[in-house]
Motif scaffolding. Structure first.
Motif, short mmCIF file in Angstrom:
data_model
loop_
_atom_site.label_atom_id
_atom_site.label_comp_id
_atom_site.label_asym_id
_atom_site.label_seq_id
_atom_site.Cartn_x
_atom_site.Cartn_y
_atom_site.Cartn_z
N LEU A 163 -6.62 57.19 64.27
CA LEU A 163 -5.31 57.83 64.20
C LEU A 163 -5.43 59.27 63.70
O LEU A 163 -4.74 60.16 64.18
CB LEU A 163 -4.38 57.04 63.27
N TYR A 164 -6.31 59.46 62.71
CA TYR A 164 -6.48 60.82 62.17
C TYR A 164 -7.02 61.75 63.27
O TYR A 164 -6.51 62.88 63.46
CB TYR A 164 -7.44 60.81 60.98
N VAL A 165 -8.05 61.28 63.98
CA VAL A 165 -8.64 62.10 65.04
C VAL A 165 -7.63 62.36 66.15
O VAL A 165 -7.47 63.49 66.63
CB VAL A 165 -9.90 61.42 65.60
N SER A 166 -6.91 61.30 66.57
CA SER A 166 -5.95 61.47 67.66
C SER A 166 -4.79 62.38 67.25
O SER A 166 -4.29 63.16 68.07
CB SER A 166 -5.41 60.11 68.12
N SER A 167 -4.37 62.30 65.97
CA SER A 167 -3.31 63.19 65.50
C SER A 167 -3.76 64.65 65.53
O SER A 167 -3.00 65.54 65.94
CB SER A 167 -2.88 62.81 64.08
N ALA A 208 14.31 62.16 66.31
CA ALA A 208 13.53 60.97 66.62
C ALA A 208 12.08 61.11 66.16
O ALA A 208 11.52 60.20 65.53
CB ALA A 208 13.58 60.69 68.12
N GLU A 209 11.46 62.26 66.44
CA GLU A 209 10.07 62.46 66.06
C GLU A 209 9.90 62.54 64.55
O GLU A 209 8.97 61.94 63.99
CB GLU A 209 9.55 63.76 66.70
N TYR A 210 10.78 63.26 63.89
CA TYR A 210 10.66 63.41 62.43
C TYR A 210 10.80 62.06 61.72
O TYR A 210 10.02 61.73 60.82
CB TYR A 210 11.72 64.38 61.92
N LEU A 211 11.79 61.26 62.13
CA LEU A 211 11.98 59.95 61.51
C LEU A 211 10.81 59.02 61.80
O LEU A 211 10.32 58.30 60.91
CB LEU A 211 13.29 59.33 62.00
N ALA A 212 10.34 59.03 63.06
CA ALA A 212 9.25 58.14 63.44
C ALA A 212 7.96 58.49 62.70
O ALA A 212 7.27 57.60 62.18
CB ALA A 212 9.03 58.21 64.95
N LEU A 213 7.64 59.78 62.63
CA LEU A 213 6.40 60.18 61.94
C LEU A 213 6.45 59.80 60.46
O LEU A 213 5.45 59.33 59.89
CB LEU A 213 6.20 61.70 62.09
N PHE A 214 7.61 60.01 59.82
CA PHE A 214 7.74 59.68 58.41
C PHE A 214 7.56 58.17 58.21
O PHE A 214 6.92 57.72 57.25
CB PHE A 214 9.11 60.13 57.89
N PHE A 215 8.14 57.40 59.15
CA PHE A 215 7.99 55.94 59.07
C PHE A 215 6.53 55.52 59.23
O PHE A 215 6.03 54.65 58.50
CB PHE A 215 8.85 55.29 60.16
N PHE A 216 5.81 56.14 60.16
CA PHE A 216 4.40 55.80 60.39
C PHE A 216 3.56 56.09 59.15
O PHE A 216 2.70 55.29 58.76
CB PHE A 216 3.85 56.57 61.58
N PHE A 262 2.27 59.55 74.93
CA PHE A 262 1.48 59.33 73.71
C PHE A 262 2.00 58.11 72.93
O PHE A 262 1.20 57.34 72.39
CB PHE A 262 1.51 60.57 72.82
N SER A 263 3.31 57.95 72.87
CA SER A 263 3.87 56.81 72.14
C SER A 263 3.49 55.49 72.80
O SER A 263 3.19 54.50 72.12
CB SER A 263 5.39 56.93 72.05
N ALA A 264 3.49 55.46 74.13
CA ALA A 264 3.07 54.26 74.85
C ALA A 264 1.60 53.94 74.58
O ALA A 264 1.22 52.78 74.38
CB ALA A 264 3.32 54.43 76.34
N VAL A 265 0.77 54.99 74.53
CA VAL A 265 -0.65 54.79 74.24
C VAL A 265 -0.83 54.25 72.82
O VAL A 265 -1.60 53.30 72.59
CB VAL A 265 -1.42 56.11 74.41
N ASN A 278 7.09 52.78 68.26
CA ASN A 278 6.56 53.59 69.37
C ASN A 278 7.30 53.31 70.68
O ASN A 278 7.57 54.24 71.45
CB ASN A 278 5.06 53.32 69.54
N LEU A 279 7.63 52.05 70.91
CA LEU A 279 8.35 51.73 72.13
C LEU A 279 9.77 52.32 72.11
O LEU A 279 10.29 52.75 73.15
CB LEU A 279 8.41 50.21 72.32
N LEU A 280 10.37 52.36 70.92
CA LEU A 280 11.68 53.00 70.79
C LEU A 280 11.57 54.50 71.09
O LEU A 280 12.45 55.08 71.73
CB LEU A 280 12.24 52.78 69.39
N LEU A 281 10.48 55.10 70.63
CA LEU A 281 10.24 56.52 70.92
C LEU A 281 10.10 56.74 72.42
O LEU A 281 10.59 57.75 72.97
CB LEU A 281 8.99 57.01 70.20
#
Length: 425
Positions: free
Chosen positions: A181-185, A105-113, A54-57, A77-80
């Protein structure tokens, strides 16, 4: 398929076959752990693989909308992707390290996004996944950690909503991108929760099937069903008329010493396996094996009007079977068989390593007929001879002295006069 084969198939069937050629990834780093822990680690690896995909997509989507404008999100996303693909290495530390890495990793990345795009992006919806996934990746044995992961995810979800309204977004994102992004989330959240719940039910169903298969290997089917339906009920039956068979391999103890462990176990396993196959085919129930001795009954756990002919027809196949298998192993073995018929008692005894057993005078007599029998012969009592009648051929052996019984007229069962198809169960 045999009961043992069914049980083995259940244990070996891959749970992540739906991942196709990527299914190998879920096994990375799980070797050496106990089976329950290994199962949980495969879930962690599967989650890491999904995160990487998903992160690559998402990185590709952001690059499509503008690599320069969305570069921070592409890099994140690439770091993820890199972190997710390295997750199996964390299993070398302990069985919880990878789960902690994924959560952080997921919690920090989502907050950053959400900080970069604002809460209209719907990225914070992904925090809801933690409510289902944390149990699977942290395990019920670490309930405090699981609750903490859920609580932190909830707090971050709420915080992201209030801290990052659209006007505070760091990137003025394309409205079409925000909608996507909303739909994909939402789709990602629903799909992953469905997969986790579906996996949990699959594991539960498989565990139940394994337990049923294991129970069926220990107990007759009818008795196993009684225990499942009424687990607290004691199984103790008085059977008015049933048949019992004992068999023993003549000279097996001395032969085993000469063959050694490996060849002995291989030979005995083949013989018992074939006995089990014949028992199942004739509707006969194995009670137990004691060394090279084999005990089977008919008409005990379920009524069978023809229980004695069933057991007799099975017994007639045993001498030739033992002769064929022993010849294949280059040894000379003979079997002694004893059959008795009459009233007996049956029940499940024990609590930890319980077993289904039968006892009574009929059982004792069958055992004595076997131990006082002749190599390669099937010895039966006069009562069995009379009950089987003209459907079988007998040879009189005459009276013999039987320990605990006295003088007893016995007969040798030779063949069936009318070969019959295998009886239905």
């Amino acid at each position: 398929m045999s009961k043992r084969g069914t049980f083995a198939a259940l244990r070996e069937a891959p749970l992540f076959a739906w991942l196709g050629p990527l299914a190998w990834f879920v096994e990375l780093g799980t070797g050496g752990y106990p089976r329950p822990v290994r199962r949980r680690l495969t879930i962690v690896n599967a989650m890491a693989l999904l995160i990487a995909v998903f992160s690559a997509v998402y990185a590709g989507v952001f690059a499509y909308y503008g690599a320069d404008e969305y570069m921070p999100l592409i890099v994140a996303n690439l770091l993820l992707v890199a972190v997710a693909l390295l997750v199996p290495l964390a299993h070398r530390i302990n069985d919880i390290a990878a789960a902690v890495v994924i959560c952080i990793a997921e919690y920090l990345a989502l907050f950053f996004f959400v900080r970069e795009l604002g809460h209209n992006s719907g990225v914070q919806i992904n925090y809801i996944i933690a409510a289902a996934v944390s149990f699977a990746i942290c395990g019920m044995s670490r309930l405090r950690l699981t609750v903490a992961v859920i609580a932190i995810g909830l707090a971050l979800h709420v915080a992201a909503w209030f801290l990052f309204p659209p006007e505070r977004a760091q990137i003025a994102a394309d409205p079409g991108l925000l909608a996507n992004l909303y739909v994909s989330s939402a789709v990602t959240t629903f799909c992953i929760i469905a997969l986790v719940v579906g996996y949990a039910f699959t594991v539960a169903d498989r565990a139940r099937a394994e337990a049923d298969a294991l129970l069926a290997n220990i107990l007759p089917e009818a008795i196993a069903e009684r225990l499942k339906e009424r687990p607290g009920e004691r199984v103790a039956d008085s059977v008015a008329d049933a048949s019992v068979l004992f068999s023993d391999l003549v000279g097996f103890t001395g032969l085993a010493q000469r063959l050694g462990v490996a060849r002995t176990v291989d030979l005995l396993d083949q013989i018992v396996t074939e006995f089990d196959r014949l028992a199942a085919a004739h509707g006969v129930e194995k009670i137990k094996t004691i060394g090279d001795g084999y005990m089977a009954v008919a008409g005990v756990s379920r009524p069978q009007a023809d229980h004695l002919p069933r057991l007799a027809r099975m017994a007639l196949l045993l001498p030739d079977l033992v002769e064929r298998l022993s010849a294949a192993h280059g040894v000379d073995l003979k079997i002694r068989v004893g059959i008795a018929s009459g009233p007996l008692m049956a029940g499940v005894i024990g609590t930890d390593k319980f077993s289904y057993d039968v006892w009574g005078d009929t059982v004792n007599l069958a055992s004595r007929l076997e131990s006082h029998g002749l190599p390669g012969e099937i010895q039966v009592s006069a009562a069995v001879r009379g009950a089987l009648g003209d459907s079988f051929v007998f040879e009189p052996r005459g009276p013999i002295e039987v320990k605990g019984v006295g003088r007893l007229e016995t007969w040798l069962l030779k063949k069936a006069t009318i070969p019959a198809a295998l009886p239905s169960h």
